[in-house]
Structure formats: structure tokens, C-alpha cells
Motif scaffolding. Sequence first.
Motif, mmCIF file in Angstrom:
data_model
loop_
_atom_site.group_PDB
_atom_site.id
_atom_site.type_symbol
_atom_site.label_atom_id
_atom_site.label_comp_id
_atom_site.label_asym_id
_atom_site.label_seq_id
_atom_site.Cartn_x
_atom_site.Cartn_y
_atom_site.Cartn_z
ATOM 1 N N ALA A 9 30.701 -31.114 5.562
ATOM 2 C CA ALA A 9 32.133 -30.927 5.326
ATOM 3 C C ALA A 9 32.827 -32.255 5.068
ATOM 4 O O ALA A 9 33.787 -32.342 4.309
ATOM 5 C CB ALA A 9 32.777 -30.233 6.520
ATOM 6 N N ALA A 10 32.306 -33.326 5.701
ATOM 7 C CA ALA A 10 32.908 -34.648 5.495
ATOM 8 C C ALA A 10 32.750 -35.095 4.050
ATOM 9 O O ALA A 10 33.662 -35.657 3.453
ATOM 10 C CB ALA A 10 32.274 -35.665 6.448
ATOM 11 N N ASP A 11 31.554 -34.801 3.462
ATOM 12 C CA ASP A 11 31.351 -35.178 2.068
ATOM 13 C C ASP A 11 32.312 -34.434 1.160
ATOM 14 O O ASP A 11 32.859 -34.991 0.210
ATOM 15 C CB ASP A 11 29.901 -34.890 1.650
ATOM 16 C CG ASP A 11 28.927 -35.814 2.364
ATOM 17 O OD1 ASP A 11 29.389 -36.847 2.894
ATOM 18 O OD2 ASP A 11 27.734 -35.492 2.389
ATOM 19 N N ASP A 12 32.517 -33.113 1.441
ATOM 20 C CA ASP A 12 33.433 -32.336 0.619
ATOM 21 C C ASP A 12 34.854 -32.848 0.760
ATOM 22 O O ASP A 12 35.616 -32.903 -0.199
ATOM 23 C CB ASP A 12 33.377 -30.857 1.031
ATOM 24 C CG ASP A 12 32.043 -30.244 0.679
ATOM 25 O OD1 ASP A 12 31.346 -30.839 -0.168
ATOM 26 O OD2 ASP A 12 31.698 -29.195 1.246
ATOM 27 N N ALA A 13 35.226 -33.202 2.003
ATOM 28 C CA ALA A 13 36.597 -33.641 2.241
ATOM 29 C C ALA A 13 36.887 -34.969 1.555
ATOM 30 O O ALA A 13 38.011 -35.240 1.138
ATOM 31 C CB ALA A 13 36.862 -33.754 3.741
ATOM 32 N N LEU A 14 35.851 -35.809 1.425
ATOM 33 C CA LEU A 14 36.050 -37.135 0.838
ATOM 34 C C LEU A 14 35.878 -37.144 -0.669
ATOM 35 O O LEU A 14 36.067 -38.164 -1.318
ATOM 36 C CB LEU A 14 35.063 -38.129 1.456
ATOM 37 C CG LEU A 14 35.295 -38.445 2.935
ATOM 38 C CD1 LEU A 14 34.187 -39.354 3.445
ATOM 39 C CD2 LEU A 14 36.647 -39.087 3.154
ATOM 40 N N ASP A 15 35.468 -35.970 -1.237
ATOM 41 C CA ASP A 15 35.189 -35.913 -2.667
ATOM 42 C C ASP A 15 36.447 -36.219 -3.470
ATOM 43 O O ASP A 15 37.417 -35.489 -3.441
ATOM 44 C CB ASP A 15 34.673 -34.510 -3.022
ATOM 45 C CG ASP A 15 34.373 -34.401 -4.497
ATOM 46 O OD1 ASP A 15 34.032 -35.427 -5.104
ATOM 47 O OD2 ASP A 15 34.486 -33.275 -5.025
ATOM 48 N N GLY A 16 36.421 -37.293 -4.168
ATOM 49 C CA GLY A 16 37.527 -37.616 -5.060
ATOM 50 C C GLY A 16 38.722 -38.238 -4.394
ATOM 51 O O GLY A 16 39.769 -38.362 -5.000
ATOM 52 N N VAL A 17 38.657 -38.655 -3.120
ATOM 53 C CA VAL A 17 39.811 -39.231 -2.447
ATOM 54 C C VAL A 17 40.132 -40.604 -3.003
ATOM 55 O O VAL A 17 41.285 -40.965 -3.193
ATOM 56 C CB VAL A 17 39.570 -39.295 -0.925
ATOM 57 C CG1 VAL A 17 40.654 -40.106 -0.254
ATOM 58 C CG2 VAL A 17 39.514 -37.896 -0.353
ATOM 59 N N SER A 18 39.102 -41.409 -3.271
ATOM 60 C CA SER A 18 39.340 -42.750 -3.785
ATOM 61 C C SER A 18 39.694 -42.681 -5.264
ATOM 62 O O SER A 18 39.373 -41.723 -5.948
ATOM 63 C CB SER A 18 38.088 -43.612 -3.587
ATOM 64 O OG SER A 18 36.994 -43.022 -4.243
ATOM 65 N N PRO A 19 40.393 -43.703 -5.796
ATOM 66 C CA PRO A 19 40.747 -43.697 -7.215
ATOM 67 C C PRO A 19 39.498 -43.631 -8.083
ATOM 68 O O PRO A 19 38.405 -44.064 -7.677
ATOM 69 C CB PRO A 19 41.484 -45.036 -7.397
ATOM 70 C CG PRO A 19 41.979 -45.384 -6.027
ATOM 71 C CD PRO A 19 40.942 -44.868 -5.091
ATOM 72 N N PRO A 20 39.635 -43.097 -9.295
ATOM 73 C CA PRO A 20 38.483 -42.985 -10.181
ATOM 74 C C PRO A 20 37.884 -44.360 -10.480
ATOM 75 O O PRO A 20 38.594 -45.370 -10.502
ATOM 76 C CB PRO A 20 39.074 -42.350 -11.449
ATOM 77 C CG PRO A 20 40.334 -41.696 -11.009
ATOM 78 C CD PRO A 20 40.840 -42.526 -9.875
ATOM 79 N N PRO A 21 36.572 -44.437 -10.691
ATOM 80 C CA PRO A 21 35.940 -45.723 -11.002
ATOM 81 C C PRO A 21 36.354 -46.210 -12.381
ATOM 82 O O PRO A 21 36.934 -45.461 -13.174
ATOM 83 C CB PRO A 21 34.437 -45.380 -10.961
ATOM 84 C CG PRO A 21 34.375 -43.919 -11.278
ATOM 85 C CD PRO A 21 35.602 -43.317 -10.679
ATOM 86 N N ARG A 167 47.238 -36.512 -7.481
ATOM 87 C CA ARG A 167 46.082 -36.064 -6.708
ATOM 88 C C ARG A 167 46.386 -36.079 -5.208
ATOM 89 O O ARG A 167 46.061 -35.137 -4.476
ATOM 90 C CB ARG A 167 44.879 -36.955 -7.005
ATOM 91 C CG ARG A 167 44.285 -36.788 -8.398
ATOM 92 C CD ARG A 167 43.044 -37.657 -8.581
ATOM 93 N NE ARG A 167 42.422 -37.434 -9.876
ATOM 94 C CZ ARG A 167 42.640 -38.188 -10.945
ATOM 95 N NH1 ARG A 167 43.480 -39.226 -10.871
ATOM 96 N NH2 ARG A 167 42.039 -37.913 -12.088
ATOM 97 N N ALA A 168 47.006 -37.176 -4.756
ATOM 98 C CA ALA A 168 47.353 -37.277 -3.335
ATOM 99 C C ALA A 168 48.346 -36.188 -2.935
ATOM 100 O O ALA A 168 48.248 -35.607 -1.847
ATOM 101 C CB ALA A 168 47.925 -38.660 -3.032
ATOM 102 N N MET A 169 49.307 -35.886 -3.817
ATOM 103 C CA MET A 169 50.310 -34.873 -3.514
ATOM 104 C C MET A 169 49.668 -33.484 -3.425
ATOM 105 O O MET A 169 49.985 -32.684 -2.547
ATOM 106 C CB MET A 169 51.387 -34.893 -4.594
ATOM 107 C CG MET A 169 52.679 -34.207 -4.190
ATOM 108 S SD MET A 169 53.928 -34.320 -5.508
ATOM 109 C CE MET A 169 54.042 -36.118 -5.690
ATOM 110 N N VAL A 170 48.740 -33.197 -4.336
ATOM 111 C CA VAL A 170 48.059 -31.890 -4.319
ATOM 112 C C VAL A 170 47.244 -31.742 -3.045
ATOM 113 O O VAL A 170 47.271 -30.696 -2.383
ATOM 114 C CB VAL A 170 47.170 -31.743 -5.570
ATOM 115 C CG1 VAL A 170 46.247 -30.542 -5.438
ATOM 116 C CG2 VAL A 170 48.037 -31.617 -6.814
ATOM 117 N N ARG A 171 46.505 -32.821 -2.681
ATOM 118 C CA ARG A 171 45.693 -32.736 -1.458
ATOM 119 C C ARG A 171 46.569 -32.615 -0.210
ATOM 120 O O ARG A 171 46.208 -31.932 0.736
ATOM 121 C CB ARG A 171 44.795 -33.964 -1.339
ATOM 122 C CG ARG A 171 43.712 -34.043 -2.392
ATOM 123 C CD ARG A 171 42.713 -35.134 -2.051
ATOM 124 N NE ARG A 171 41.821 -35.374 -3.177
ATOM 125 C CZ ARG A 171 42.002 -36.328 -4.086
ATOM 126 N NH1 ARG A 171 43.050 -37.129 -3.986
ATOM 127 N NH2 ARG A 171 41.146 -36.482 -5.068
#
Length: 409
Positions: A9-21, A167-171
Amino acid sequence: MTESSRPSAADDALDGVSPPPPRPPFDGTTWREIGYLLANFPAGVAAFVVLVVWLVLGIGLSVTVIGLPLLAAGLTACRWYGRLERARARALLGVRVEEPSRLRPRERGFLPWLWMRVKDPVAWRHALFAFVRLPWAVLTFTVVLASLFVGWPALPWVARWLSNADRAMVRGLLSPSDELERRIAELESDRVTVTDTAAADLRRIERDLHDGAQARLVALAMGLGLAKEKLLEGRADASVAAMVDEAHGEVKLALQELRDLARGIHPAILTDRGLGPALASLAGRCTVPATTAVDLDERPAPAIEGIAYFTVSELLQNVSKHSAARRASVEVWRARDRLLIQVVDDGKGGARLDGGSGMAGLAERLGSVDGLFVLDSPAGGPTRVTAELPWRARTEAGTPHRGPGSRGR
């Protein structure tokens, strides 16, 4: 003990949190971000107008008969709006947000439904998203449109920065509020599993009674009736004795079937003596030589004992039917607030959760009580099944119960 059988679940929760590379300035992702930001304005204005009018009317008329139903309808629309925005963010921004759990009233009737809708935190959070988005949509639309005509070289970076804020607002506002919300969804799924399992068990008990003990008792009654008629008519002979003897045999078989059925519901030895002797009894009936080692200082809750017993029972049946093993072992011990079970056999291996051996059903049953089920069965063996259950010790007047046979080998 690993939890490899469960997705992280941690991997799913962190998916895409950081800015795109880092990526090329104008690629497919950049154009999707630009399209998302430009579409914010018409989508934001439409949502703001519709939802504000609906909610303001509902709140303003709440003192009347139609006010609260109108407010509930507006909040229901907020949930649908959140679903559409999650889909748009998923398609254009690559943001994968879990869907909130569905609302399920605890009581039937219009008033419970109405109250449940009015106090729905998910819908209010979606309404807040619609309010916040309007000024942000105006800003992003203006900046991106100006960049298209004036600041073309900076457009990719502007789109990236603005879309990261989206993205942050949607999450933050469209995802399940916290772990509790996700846990509610899991418990709803587990409740369905428990209900289905209970219904299947009731059907099995009914079928066993109808096809087994009940059929034997009917035959017994008919046989005794014929013997009674012969005795009353004075025609007592060797056939009457044979009938009575056959009826006696049917009684013994019916009693044995009833004992087996009762053992399948909840074995008396488990209630009276605990897991140690109960699992030793199971191992003794296994067609593969099996040993047991149960190391418990006290007994867990009766429901947990029952699940542990039937888990081992089904695993040993699988060993007997499918493993081609020469020996097996069962170990049970306590680790803090968890009851751990490990069943190992030296058979051919290759067992799978979707292999039709009942493993998937066991995993679902354990998951319904917040347990874990880990299967390790490489081709050629050995097969090792590890199960974890919550301890939930039984208490009597607040004192832990230490039953006989709780510790045994």
C-alpha cells in the motif's frame, strides 16, 4: 515473516507523489498537461455554478421540507463530480487516486439515507475542491494561454509546475481522507466475504443433514415401523430380529454422521481443551504422518481459535489430497498480538492461490478478520503455508483464560 502476499500500500500511496522526472520540453505528457490546464477553466466554471447554486439553495431552504433533500442531492452530485475529476486527472496527469468507499446506510428508510448524505465528509471535500478550483482555474487558464502566445519557450516548465499543483490538489481533496477511509472500504469487502462464507456453511450443513443423518433416520423409522407391525400382528420371526439389528446399525451410523457434522461446525475438543489437543486430533486423522507443536501460554478468543482450527484442517486435507508428501508438520505460536500458524509438507509443491485447492478461500477468510496468508510452494516442494491471525485473547471477568491444553506438542 514477510507480507509478500499483499500488495504494498505504501508503494501505491507514493506513486507519482514526487514531480515528474526530467523529460523533453514538448512531449506527449507536456501536451496532456497543457490540455488539462486549459480545460480547468470551463470545467471549473461549470462545476462552481451548478454546485454553488444547488448547495446554496439546499442550505438556504434547509428550514423547509425540500431544503435538506435538495442539499443531499447536491452533495450526491459532488461525489459524481469528484469521480469525473479523478478520471480526468488520471487520463491527462497520470494521477491514480483510489475511489472513496460507497455510502451504505445502517438503517433503512428515507431519514437515515438523508442524514447519511448530508453528513458525508467525502462529498463536502469534493464541494470544497469545486470552490477552490475556480480561482485556480482562472489563474492557470490565463497563464497557460499567455504562455502559448508570449512565453512559448517557458511553456513546458510553466505547464509542469502548474500541473504539479493540480496533482497535489487532486490527491489532497479527491482521494480517500486517510487510512480510516481505506480501512472502511476493506471492511466492507471483508463483510461480503464473511457473509458469503457463512451462507455457504449453512448450505453445507443443510445438505449434510438432508443427505446424511436425516435420510438414515427416515430409513430407520420405516424399518422400525415394519418391525412394529409384525410384532403387533403376532408374526415375530427371524426377519423382525434382522430389521431391529439393521435399525440398530442405522442408529450408530446416524450418530456418527451427526458427530462428524458437529465436529465440522465446532469440535468439542477445541472448546474443552484448546488448540493443542484439537490440532493433534486433526494430525492423527491426516493420511500423511503429521506432527504438531503448539506453544501458547493462554487461549485466544473463541472465534480466532475456530478460524485457526479450520485453517489447519483444510491445509491438512490439501496435504492428504494433493501433495504426495511423506510427512507434514504443524506449528502454532504467539508473537505479541498475533497468532501464527505454519504448515509444512515435503510433497511435490506447485500449490497456487488460484489452483482450485481452496487456498484462495482460506486467504479471503483470514483477510476478513485482519489476518494474513502467505503461500510458498515452489515446484518440487516443499510447501510452506504461514498464516497470521489477530490474538484477541478471551477474558472472563477481565482475567485472561488459561485453558488446559493451550501449550502442547
